[in-house]
Design a protein around this motif. Structure first.
Motif, PDB file in Angstrom:
ATOM      1  N   SER A   1      10.833   2.768   3.456  1.00  0.00           N
ATOM      2  CA  SER A   1      10.810   1.305   3.456  1.00  0.00           C
ATOM      3  C   SER A   1      10.184   0.773   4.741  1.00  0.00           C
ATOM      4  O   SER A   1      10.261  -0.403   5.029  1.00  0.00           O
ATOM      5  CB  SER A   1      12.241   0.778   3.335  1.00  0.00           C
ATOM      6  N   GLU A   2       9.580   1.682   5.524  1.00  0.00           N
ATOM      7  CA  GLU A   2       9.074   1.266   6.826  1.00  0.00           C
ATOM      8  C   GLU A   2       7.562   1.034   6.844  1.00  0.00           C
ATOM      9  O   GLU A   2       7.065   0.223   7.608  1.00  0.00           O
ATOM     10  CB  GLU A   2       9.430   2.333   7.869  1.00  0.00           C
ATOM     11  N   ASP A   3       6.814   1.765   6.036  1.00  0.00           N
ATOM     12  CA  ASP A   3       5.366   1.804   6.185  1.00  0.00           C
ATOM     13  C   ASP A   3       4.661   0.884   5.193  1.00  0.00           C
ATOM     14  O   ASP A   3       4.516   1.206   4.020  1.00  0.00           O
ATOM     15  CB  ASP A   3       4.879   3.241   6.017  1.00  0.00           C
ATOM     16  N   THR A   4       4.244  -0.275   5.649  1.00  0.00           N
ATOM     17  CA  THR A   4       3.405  -1.153   4.832  1.00  0.00           C
ATOM     18  C   THR A   4       1.994  -1.228   5.408  1.00  0.00           C
ATOM     19  O   THR A   4       1.072  -1.682   4.728  1.00  0.00           O
ATOM     20  CB  THR A   4       3.994  -2.577   4.776  1.00  0.00           C
ATOM     21  N   THR A   5       1.827  -0.781   6.642  1.00  0.00           N
ATOM     22  CA  THR A   5       0.516  -0.888   7.298  1.00  0.00           C
ATOM     23  C   THR A   5      -0.524   0.001   6.641  1.00  0.00           C
ATOM     24  O   THR A   5      -1.722  -0.301   6.696  1.00  0.00           O
ATOM     25  CB  THR A   5       0.639  -0.520   8.788  1.00  0.00           C
ATOM     26  N   ALA A   6      -0.067   1.105   6.002  1.00  0.00           N
ATOM     27  CA  ALA A   6      -1.013   2.025   5.375  1.00  0.00           C
ATOM     28  C   ALA A   6      -1.426   1.591   3.970  1.00  0.00           C
ATOM     29  O   ALA A   6      -2.253   2.243   3.329  1.00  0.00           O
ATOM     30  CB  ALA A   6      -0.413   3.437   5.332  1.00  0.00           C
TER      31      ALA A   6
ATOM     32  N   PHE B   1       9.802 -14.354   5.740  1.00  0.00           N
ATOM     33  CA  PHE B   1       9.466 -12.939   5.869  1.00  0.00           C
ATOM     34  C   PHE B   1       7.983 -12.722   5.607  1.00  0.00           C
ATOM     35  O   PHE B   1       7.297 -13.571   5.025  1.00  0.00           O
ATOM     36  CB  PHE B   1      10.284 -12.094   4.882  1.00  0.00           C
ATOM     37  N   ASP B   2       7.481 -11.564   6.024  1.00  0.00           N
ATOM     38  CA  ASP B   2       6.130 -11.121   5.675  1.00  0.00           C
ATOM     39  C   ASP B   2       6.109  -9.605   5.691  1.00  0.00           C
ATOM     40  O   ASP B   2       7.131  -8.955   5.886  1.00  0.00           O
ATOM     41  CB  ASP B   2       5.078 -11.722   6.616  1.00  0.00           C
ATOM     42  N   SER B   3       4.928  -9.011   5.517  1.00  0.00           N
ATOM     43  CA  SER B   3       4.834  -7.562   5.369  1.00  0.00           C
ATOM     44  C   SER B   3       4.575  -6.826   6.682  1.00  0.00           C
ATOM     45  O   SER B   3       4.365  -5.616   6.674  1.00  0.00           O
ATOM     46  CB  SER B   3       3.733  -7.202   4.366  1.00  0.00           C
ATOM     47  N   SER B   4       4.616  -7.533   7.805  1.00  0.00           N
ATOM     48  CA  SER B   4       4.454  -6.835   9.087  1.00  0.00           C
ATOM     49  C   SER B   4       5.623  -5.880   9.282  1.00  0.00           C
ATOM     50  O   SER B   4       6.718  -6.084   8.741  1.00  0.00           O
ATOM     51  CB  SER B   4       4.389  -7.846  10.232  1.00  0.00           C
ATOM     52  N   ALA B   5       5.430  -4.845  10.073  1.00  0.00           N
ATOM     53  CA  ALA B   5       6.381  -3.736  10.173  1.00  0.00           C
ATOM     54  C   ALA B   5       7.821  -4.193  10.419  1.00  0.00           C
ATOM     55  O   ALA B   5       8.737  -3.864   9.655  1.00  0.00           O
ATOM     56  CB  ALA B   5       5.930  -2.771  11.267  1.00  0.00           C
ATOM     57  N   ASP B   6       8.043  -4.980  11.478  1.00  0.00           N
ATOM     58  CA  ASP B   6       9.403  -5.399  11.805  1.00  0.00           C
ATOM     59  C   ASP B   6       9.952  -6.371  10.781  1.00  0.00           C
ATOM     60  O   ASP B   6      11.110  -6.291  10.355  1.00  0.00           O
ATOM     61  CB  ASP B   6       9.442  -6.041  13.200  1.00  0.00           C
ATOM     62  N   ASN B   7       9.113  -7.309  10.358  1.00  0.00           N
ATOM     63  CA  ASN B   7       9.566  -8.343   9.435  1.00  0.00           C
ATOM     64  C   ASN B   7       9.830  -7.781   8.045  1.00  0.00           C
ATOM     65  O   ASN B   7      10.708  -8.259   7.319  1.00  0.00           O
ATOM     66  CB  ASN B   7       8.523  -9.456   9.363  1.00  0.00           C
ATOM     67  N   PHE B   8       9.078  -6.747   7.663  1.00  0.00           N
ATOM     68  CA  PHE B   8       9.281  -6.153   6.346  1.00  0.00           C
ATOM     69  C   PHE B   8      10.659  -5.505   6.260  1.00  0.00           C
ATOM     70  O   PHE B   8      11.303  -5.518   5.209  1.00  0.00           O
ATOM     71  CB  PHE B   8       8.195  -5.126   6.031  1.00  0.00           C
ATOM     72  N   GLN B   9      11.107  -4.916   7.370  1.00  0.00           N
ATOM     73  CA  GLN B   9      12.458  -4.348   7.396  1.00  0.00           C
ATOM     74  C   GLN B   9      13.504  -5.423   7.097  1.00  0.00           C
ATOM     75  O   GLN B   9      14.456  -5.199   6.357  1.00  0.00           O
ATOM     76  CB  GLN B   9      12.738  -3.715   8.756  1.00  0.00           C
ATOM     77  N   ASN B  10      13.318  -6.592   7.673  1.00  0.00           N
ATOM     78  CA  ASN B  10      14.244  -7.700   7.420  1.00  0.00           C
ATOM     79  C   ASN B  10      14.149  -8.174   5.972  1.00  0.00           C
ATOM     80  O   ASN B  10      15.152  -8.541   5.355  1.00  0.00           O
ATOM     81  CB  ASN B  10      13.965  -8.854   8.383  1.00  0.00           C
ATOM     82  N   TYR B  11      12.925  -8.177   5.432  1.00  0.00           N
ATOM     83  CA  TYR B  11      12.737  -8.533   4.023  1.00  0.00           C
ATOM     84  C   TYR B  11      13.474  -7.537   3.139  1.00  0.00           C
ATOM     85  O   TYR B  11      14.182  -7.916   2.195  1.00  0.00           O
ATOM     86  CB  TYR B  11      11.246  -8.544   3.693  1.00  0.00           C
ATOM     87  N   TYR B  12      13.341  -6.257   3.464  1.00  0.00           N
ATOM     88  CA  TYR B  12      14.012  -5.208   2.694  1.00  0.00           C
ATOM     89  C   TYR B  12      15.526  -5.427   2.694  1.00  0.00           C
ATOM     90  O   TYR B  12      16.182  -5.365   1.643  1.00  0.00           O
ATOM     91  CB  TYR B  12      13.682  -3.831   3.268  1.00  0.00           C
TER      92      TYR B  12
END
Length: 1011
Positions: free
Chosen positions: A611-616, A640-651
């Motif tokens: 659930s961490e890698d959206t950059t790839a 929220f957005d898909s940036s690394a830190d923010n995506f974790q919060n979205y998750y």
């Protein structure tokens, strides 16, 4: 060599290795009194002392004697009275506070007459065999309105800690549960309220026996007032069977007494296998959970003494626990870690997960059991600090396998921790933990005891080139498979349906099965995506039971929610777009809240997804995800957005909203198909290839127990998964398990069937025929029915409700009972129960003791206040007699609204030609609420400001809580001890009765404008 001291463990195992049932030699009728006599004789033979205690005075006298014996001291009368009043019989002490005394604060300071203080034990947990066990029966509890006689109670050091409620053979076990609830409402609090110390309840009808915690009962009756019930997940569904290590259920009462009530077993359960969580709910471990804990403790002792950790060529120092998904693995691992951490020789206990999101989730779960019991590690540096720490509060550490691997790579080879005795517990030991990182960990730690928990082990058949679970962790120490869990009603069975989604050569596919179509073009065809989306939207209300109402986290909730598992990210994207397109034409009230979540995975076949890698992610997929997250932000007012830190919060937020039933449908690829628990989730839509452990893990997202409405996990497959499903079931349970794991066919439920035990079950058609023949509506007058007829009618219509609850999700089911007739029968069902319940108030025994009343199932056909107001508006405009009759019929057949019938009819009478129904209703309800509450405040001399604030908080929470400081603060000042204490208790109970009735009357009406 030093002897390893396994704290909190007796010389005998708590769970018997194998229990041999007693030989049944007498099949003659056995009365409840005879059953009680046989039970007491069995307990006496096991070393329980019989105490002829039947009243409050002798109970207190015996309590003093036994506590003095336990503490090897004699108290003066003034010392005892002071201690008893201040600690044991506090008038305002709740069941929760009394549980804290037994579970956590069992050593209390006692002031002697000379001013000195001694430590005074209520129970000895260090040496359990120092505790005294007695059995009493027919204890009489007297209240101002009536008296109750309790069947059998176990006294531990004089305190009633276990209560047993018996029914004669043939009576429903649920009625023993209901009887205890009645005692809880009417008499456990009476006198010195010592029966509110009961920690565990046992119910038996001789043939079946189960146990459960005090909060299972307490939380059940707190949300209940008569038949106007909103159940929580702490109801009869959460009672437990007892069994041996091989999961053989010990049902017969005398067999149960010889095992569960063996002295060391009962005392171990009370002292060591209860968890009082941070919500102050008492969790009593189930037998397979206790067995797993003790197997690990025993394996550590064996490995320590034989230095198995030095034999790196073969894994003997640990092992794995095979407990099926949904059976309470986290609680088992927590209690195991807690007990292991008490072993002096063990330096650290590490709970290892393989994903950052599970790290977070596990910390939350452990904190729920005991705040601060375990520490997390946000980084490798913090993990190192925790491992270096000698602080005992850092003895249990939760971390990821990635952080642990990095620590090993960065640490000095001679780091002290590598030579300490370390216990590692791997959560859901899937193949992602079988690689090089796991090998590095095993090599680095020289004295390692490695244990794994899994619901789906990796065997040779499903290893697919990877290591097996046994080769990595060692032998299976204990197993509890899905067939055991479903049999014990600890998880739900599944209903799997396979749907045609394509045609081959213009010929429809037979048997509603989809052949294995691998052509991406066909699977992603616009027509297919559109067809499946339309099917989900058309059937979602039925499949997730959105018409039913229940409570979660104090909030009224309608229906369940679902996950849609798709094959790939492109497929998930297309479905999301199609849901948006098709829902655009629907009224807003009918639209589903649909969310989507995915991240990068090397290939779509990967069964677990970071659930961490959206950059790839490719740019198109990343952009789409951001747009979908923006939709989510708009619905829930987030950022929220898909940036690394923010995506974790979205998750995390996505996960929470799915658990709290705020999100209707989650479209996923691999996320949430393993390691995610949500009791509100009942349906899994599948357009994805699943097999073996991945299939069973995904299916098991749907089968967590919540209430009687949720009776199975609903799997809707748009692929041909039948062969894969059969293979997975055979691998992880039994080739012949279908009859237990899966629901039967529509035809069988309609026309009847014979189960694996040879028992015959009537079909829906036969039950309806009996109902309409024996109790025709044309001459059904409740007042003319004999008492035995009333009982039979309640039992029959209850069976119809239970069967209809299952049948509703079948697409082809058409109910032959009309809506109007169903409402009439339902009205009679409620009326009949209420009349018998009123009779039960004046008599010791009632036919209700032998009949289950399906309160929760009635909720499925509840009508909303909004709909009633629409009918009132129609009647007001046109004076339509049909609308008025429909209003009366709906009010009579609704559990939640029938108590409000008089209030609503008076509102109709208050209307004039200029009235605005919706606006005037809010004004009318507000005025009636103020009048009613003012009357109660004046009558009982309650504190006005505090009472209004308390009730407002209760309405906002959806629950009236009679425990804690807030309720006590509304009461008028009065003495807590002495002669005035009894009067205080009466005022408290009267206030609770009046305010509960007020709460039930206006509940659901005051929030009208917010809906």
């Amino acid at each position: 060599m030093r002897s390893l001291k396994l704290l909190a463990q007796s010389t005998a195992s708590t769970i018997a290795a194998e229990f041999t049932p007693k030989q049944k030699v007498d099949s003659s009728y056995q009365s409840e009194a005879q059953l009680e006599k046989e039970l007491i004789a069995t307990l006496q033979a096991q070393g329980y002392g019989y105490a002829p205690i039947s009243d409050e005075k002798s109970l207190e006298s015996n309590l003093r004697t036994k506590l003095e014996e336990l503490n090897s001291t004699t108290l003066s009368d003034t010392e005892w009275r002071r201690f008893f009043a201040q600690v044991l019989s506090r008038a305002n002490a709740s069941i929760v506070e009394k549980s804290v005394l037994i579970q956590e604060d069992y050593i209390q300071p006692l002031e002697r007459d000379n001013g000195s203080i001694i430590n005074f034990k209520l129970i000895d947990k260090a040496d359990i065999h120092k505790n005294s066990l007695q059995v009493i029966n027919q204890y009489e509890a007297t209240t101002p309105t009536r008296s109750h006689r309790y069947d059998v109670t176990i006294l531990v050091n004089g305190l009633p800690l276990v209560h047993i409620e018996l029914k004669r053979r043939g009576v429903s076990l649920k009625e023993a549960f209901n009887q205890i609830n009645r005692y809880g409402r009417e008499s456990f609090f009476s006198g010195n309220a010592l029966f509110e110390f009961v920690q565990i309840f046992v119910i038996s009808n001789g043939t079946q026996s189960k146990y459960y915690s005090n909060t299972t009962r307490d939380f059940h009756i707190k949300t209940q007032n008569g038949i106007k019930t909103t159940k929580t997940s702490n109801s009869f569904e959460f009672t437990s069977y007892f069994s041996d290590e091989k999961n053989t259920i010990i049902n017969d009462l005398i067999d149960f007494a010889k095992s569960f009530f063996a002295r060391h077993t009962l005392l171990n359960i009370l002292c060591h296998y209860c968890v009082l969580d941070v919500d102050r709910k008492l969790l009593v471990l189930r037998p397979y959970q206790i067995a797993a804990c003790e197997k690990i403790l025993q394996q550590i002792a064996i490995s320590y003494h034989n230095k198995f950790y030095e034999k790196s060529s073969e894994q003997k120092s640990g092992g794995y626990i095979w407990h099926t998904t949904g059976s309470g693995k986290t609680l088992t691992s927590f209690k195991t870690a807690q007990l292991v951490s008490k072993i002096q020789e063990i330096a650290k206990v590490l709970f290892v997960v393989d994903r950052k999101d599970l790290d977070y989730q596990t910390m939350r779960e452990y904190d729920r059991f005991q705040k601060g019991a375990a520490t997390g590690s946000k980084s490798t540096k913090e993990l190192q600090s925790r491992l270096n720490s000698t602080d005992k509060s850092h003895k249990i550490i939760i971390t990821t396998i990635q952080k642990l691997s990095r620590f090993i790579a960065q640490a000095e080879k001679d780091h002290t921790i590598f030579n300490e005795h370390i216990v590692m517990i791997f959560d859901e030991c899937h193949r992602s933990q079988f690689g090089q990182m796991q090998k590095d960990i095993s090599k680095a730690f020289k004295k390692l005891y490695l244990f794994g928990f899994t619901g789906t082990p990796i065997f040779a058949a499903n290893a697919l080139g990877f290591e097996t679970t046994q080769r990595v962790f060692g032998a299976c120490l204990h197993r509890y498979t899905i067939i055991h869990a479903i049999r014990d009603h600890n998880v739900l069975p599944f209903r799997v349906s396979y749907h045609t989604t394509a045609k081959l050569k213009s010929q429809p596919i037979q048997d509603e099965q989809v052949p294995a179509i691998d052509t991406e073009e066909i699977l992603l065809a616009k027509e297919r995506i559109s067809h499946i989306t339309r099917y989900i939207l058309e059937h979602f209300t039925t499949q997730t039971k959105r018409s039913s109402t229940y409570t979660i986290n104090g909030k009224h909730t309608k229906g369940f929610n679902a996950i849609f598992a798709t094959q790939s990210i492109p497929m998930a994207m297309r479905y999301y777009e199609e849901f948006k397109r098709q829902q655009a034409s629907l009224p807003e009230s009918q639209r589903l809240k649909v969310g989507i979540i995915y991240s990068y995975a090397p290939n779509d076949e990967q069964e677990e997804e970071s659930s961490e890698d959206t950059t790839a992610l490719p740019k198109s997929q990343r952009d789409f995800l951001d747009a979908a997250i923006n939709d989510y932000n708009a619905i829930f007012a987030c950022r929220f957005d898909s940036s690394a830190d923010n995506f974790q919060n979205y998750y995390k937020d996505f996960s929470l909203k799915l658990k709290n039933r705020e999100l209707d449908l989650a479209i996923v690829v691999n996320m949430f198909l393993t390691g995610f628990d949500a009791t509100t989730l009942n349906t899994l839509y599948v357009d994805k290839s699943l097999r073996y452990h991945g299939l069973l893990q995904a299916y098991s997202r749907t089968n967590r127990i919540l209430n009687s409405i949720k009776s199975f996990g609903n799997i809707i497959a748009f692929r041909d998964l039948q062969r894969n499903t059969d293979d997975a079931l055979a691998l992880f349970s039994d080739e012949n398990a279908k009859g237990i794991v899966f629901l039967r066919s529509l035809e069988e439920y309609l026309h009847g069937y014979t189960d694996e035990k040879g028992d015959k079950h009537k079909g829906y058609h036969e039950l309806l025929h009996t109902l309409q023949t024996r109790f025709p509506l044309a001459n059904f007058l409740e007042s003319t029915l004999k008492q035995s007829d009333k009982r039979d009618f309640l039992a029959l219509f209850g069976e119809i409700l239970k069967l209809r609850n299952i049948l509703e999700v079948f697409d082809d089911f058409s109910d032959p009972l009309s809506e109007r007739d169903r409402q009439d029968y339902q009205s009679y069902y409620i009326d009949t129960y209420e009349s018998l319940r009123a009779k039960d108030q004046a008599e010791k025994h009632s036919v209700l003791d032998e009949v289950e009343f399906e309160v929760e199932l009635l909720k499925q056909v509840e009508v909303s206040i909004e709909y009633i107001l629409e009918l009132i508006a129609t009647y007001h405009r046109h004076k339509d007699k049909g609308s008025y009759e429909r209003i009366l019929k709906l009010l009579d057949s609704s559990l939640s609204l029938r108590s409000k019938k008089e209030l609503l009819l008076r509102f109709i009478q208050s209307l004039n030609p200029q009235s605005n129904v919706e606006k005037d209703f809010s004004t009318y309800i507000a005025a009636r609420k103020d009048e009613s509450l003012d009357t109660i405040i004046t009558e009982l001399d309650l504190k006005p400001k505090e009472t209004r604030a308390f009730m407002q908080d209760s309405f906002e929470r959806g629950e009236l809580r009679d425990y804690g400081r807030a309720f006590g603060e509304i009461l008028p000042p009065s003495p807590l001890f002495g002669k005035g204490a009894e009067q205080t208790h009466k005022v408290r109970e009267k206030a609770l009765e009046k305010l509960q009735a007020f709460f039930e009357l206006f509940k659901g009406l005051e929030l009208r404008q917010e809906r």
